[in-house]
Scaffold this active site. Sequence first.
Site, PDB file in Angstrom:
ATOM      1  N   HIS A   1      81.594  37.807  17.499  1.00  0.00           N
ATOM      2  CA  HIS A   1      80.898  36.548  17.782  1.00  0.00           C
ATOM      3  C   HIS A   1      81.865  35.362  17.673  1.00  0.00           C
ATOM      4  O   HIS A   1      81.933  34.521  18.586  1.00  0.00           O
ATOM      5  CB  HIS A   1      79.739  36.400  16.797  1.00  0.00           C
ATOM      6  CG  HIS A   1      78.929  35.153  16.966  1.00  0.00           C
ATOM      7  ND1 HIS A   1      77.618  35.176  17.397  1.00  0.00           N
ATOM      8  CD2 HIS A   1      79.222  33.843  16.746  1.00  0.00           C
ATOM      9  CE1 HIS A   1      77.153  33.934  17.444  1.00  0.00           C
ATOM     10  NE2 HIS A   1      78.110  33.107  17.042  1.00  0.00           N
ATOM     11  N   GLU A   2      82.601  35.297  16.572  1.00  0.00           N
ATOM     12  CA  GLU A   2      83.488  34.147  16.370  1.00  0.00           C
ATOM     13  C   GLU A   2      84.641  34.155  17.367  1.00  0.00           C
ATOM     14  O   GLU A   2      85.038  33.098  17.866  1.00  0.00           O
ATOM     15  CB  GLU A   2      84.002  34.116  14.926  1.00  0.00           C
ATOM     16  CG  GLU A   2      82.906  34.058  13.864  1.00  0.00           C
ATOM     17  CD  GLU A   2      81.868  32.964  14.112  1.00  0.00           C
ATOM     18  OE1 GLU A   2      82.213  31.919  14.700  1.00  0.00           O
ATOM     19  OE2 GLU A   2      80.703  33.158  13.724  1.00  0.00           O
TER      20      GLU A   2
ATOM     21  N   ASN B   1      99.245  39.558  28.756  1.00  0.00           N
ATOM     22  CA  ASN B   1     100.182  40.668  28.612  1.00  0.00           C
ATOM     23  C   ASN B   1      99.630  41.760  27.719  1.00  0.00           C
ATOM     24  O   ASN B   1      99.039  41.502  26.667  1.00  0.00           O
ATOM     25  CB  ASN B   1     101.523  40.183  28.044  1.00  0.00           C
ATOM     26  CG  ASN B   1     101.410  39.731  26.600  1.00  0.00           C
ATOM     27  OD1 ASN B   1     100.807  38.709  26.306  1.00  0.00           O
ATOM     28  ND2 ASN B   1     101.979  40.507  25.693  1.00  0.00           N
TER      29      ASN B   1
ATOM     30  N   PRO C   1      90.883  50.272  43.133  1.00  0.00           N
ATOM     31  CA  PRO C   1      90.992  51.730  43.257  1.00  0.00           C
ATOM     32  C   PRO C   1      91.557  52.358  41.991  1.00  0.00           C
ATOM     33  O   PRO C   1      92.256  51.701  41.213  1.00  0.00           O
ATOM     34  CB  PRO C   1      91.952  51.911  44.438  1.00  0.00           C
ATOM     35  CG  PRO C   1      92.770  50.654  44.455  1.00  0.00           C
ATOM     36  CD  PRO C   1      91.853  49.559  43.981  1.00  0.00           C
TER      37      PRO C   1
END
EC number: 3.4.24.-
Length: 610
Positions: free
Chosen positions: A334-335, A392, A469
């Site tokens: 949540h946070e 990344n 794909p």
Amino acid sequence: MIQVLLVTICLAAFPYQGSSIILESGDVNDYEVVYPRKVTALPKGAVQQKYEDAMQYEFKVNGEPVVLHLEKNKHLFSKDYSETHYSPDGREITINPPVEDHCYYHGRIENDGDSTASISACNGLKGNFKLQGETYLIEPMKLSDSEAHAVFKYENVEKEDEAPKMCGVTQKWKSYEPIKKISQLNLIPEQQIYDPFKYVETVVVVDKAMVTKYNGDLDKIKTKMYEAANNMNEMYRYMFFRVVMVGLIIWTEEDKITVKPDVDYTLNAFAEWRKTYLLAEKKHDNAQLITGIDFRGSIIGYAYIGSMCHPKRSVGIIQDYSPINLVLAVIMAHEMGHNLGIHHDDGYCYCGGYPCIMGPSISPEPSKFFSNCSYIQCWDFIMNHNPECIDNEPLGTDIISPPLCGNELLEVGEECDCGTPENCQNECCDAATCKLKSGSQCGHGDCCEQCKFRTSGTECRASMSECDPAEHCTGQSSECPADVFHKNGEPCLDNYGYCYNGNCPIMYHQCYALFGADIYEAEDSCFESNKKGNYYGYCRKENGKKIPCASEDVKCGRLYCKDDSPGQNNPCKMFYSNDDEHKGMVLPGTKCADGKVCSNGHCVDVTTAY
């Protein structure tokens, strides 16, 4: 033909009903005793890992047979994961524990398409699973010489405090300053191809009050954090996120900040500590403080909104108020959701009939699902603010320290690294040299199996949509090829839309996400309201001013839907909120006319849009 050896453990599977018992999760007043039977298919002659990549268990719930399929969560820890605690004289002690062969799994129940599971298999089965729409918890009963486990519903755990628990976020704070990438890491060329998943490299910090609460038992604290992170990882998977633990810091001797019941003070203090100290010590995207103190009032969590990747504000603070690790995971999720630009759900939000993670208070049954609103707000934040640090995937090359054979980190010059010769469990790797053994082609990777490259054409990454794909092994590498999408602008869904970053955005799906079933794209006449340039009807904002749509752009402003649900007759239904003006706008890449898509509030030719 590959022969298969069937390994069966503990054939007993009969249930037993109990009325009351004390477990790690608390006092349980109604439970069922089961004896899980493990059934795993292993190729003949294969070397079994301590914890297999995939496992299957059978047991009974309410007298009915259940088959639990589990797959190891390979995105729980980064390769450079570290743990830090402090000696009595204040010295910092940091280790890189072996994490590759861990015991944390995600899974599903056979023949239940809506089922989920998040399980620790370290010492028996401990965790939770959703079966036929209900959440069950399972954990070992710790009986001597017994495989007995207790299965019970969350509602049957006695609560010490029945008062509603709340998130402290009330202000709609957003960071409008440019959010720059904290890490200096450059993406390798393969990662520059669009990846549907975002990666939140997370450091979890545990305060001194938690150490006191658990009587200094660091193993118990670590296990709790692992299980919570595994749950959290599963919750975010459906948002196309991987929450990866890169570090765990335990303030064993003293807190590095003053932790107070005042959440505003504590959040700011933790944010300052993260900015001035933690960022310099450990590359990460987000930090969460888990505390054993009681926050003021009924608050159990607090975070900044729209702050992911911010050098100071990409943080949250969470109170550990329940012995059930699923509850801790929900609060953590949540946070972090607030950091990702997600606000509290309102009455228009839904998540399949279950309570939603971003509700302002913890529901009587903790949810594992984000709502339609959360999904839209999160990706709206990403598209509009571009928090680059989550782009990344954590790699071994993120590591800055000199290569060291035996530290279980794959570094420059190494073909593999399975730890010390005494601890190495990788049959493909020579632990003394960190080189592959003779005859081995690989030692790890999604396209490596029994030290050999998997056959060319073997699927290693599933398709996520028509525009995404599946990827297949090449037969020449242990790694799955980089994730690639169909080119932006290619037709999809029978020409109802055009591919955009791996998805096929169409208005019908966006209406469904906003309002639910029996909702369709409205007639063209409804979109004429976007010419007004008023508080809701516009195409884009420039310097804070709402720009009315030109006639050709009206379907790239506010989204209008036709509501045919029972008791409703609204041909031009739209959504607008002062708290989040972007919510309810037509998404970028959506088809607005034949051969045209929405781009920055304009309906432009698809051949020139990208």
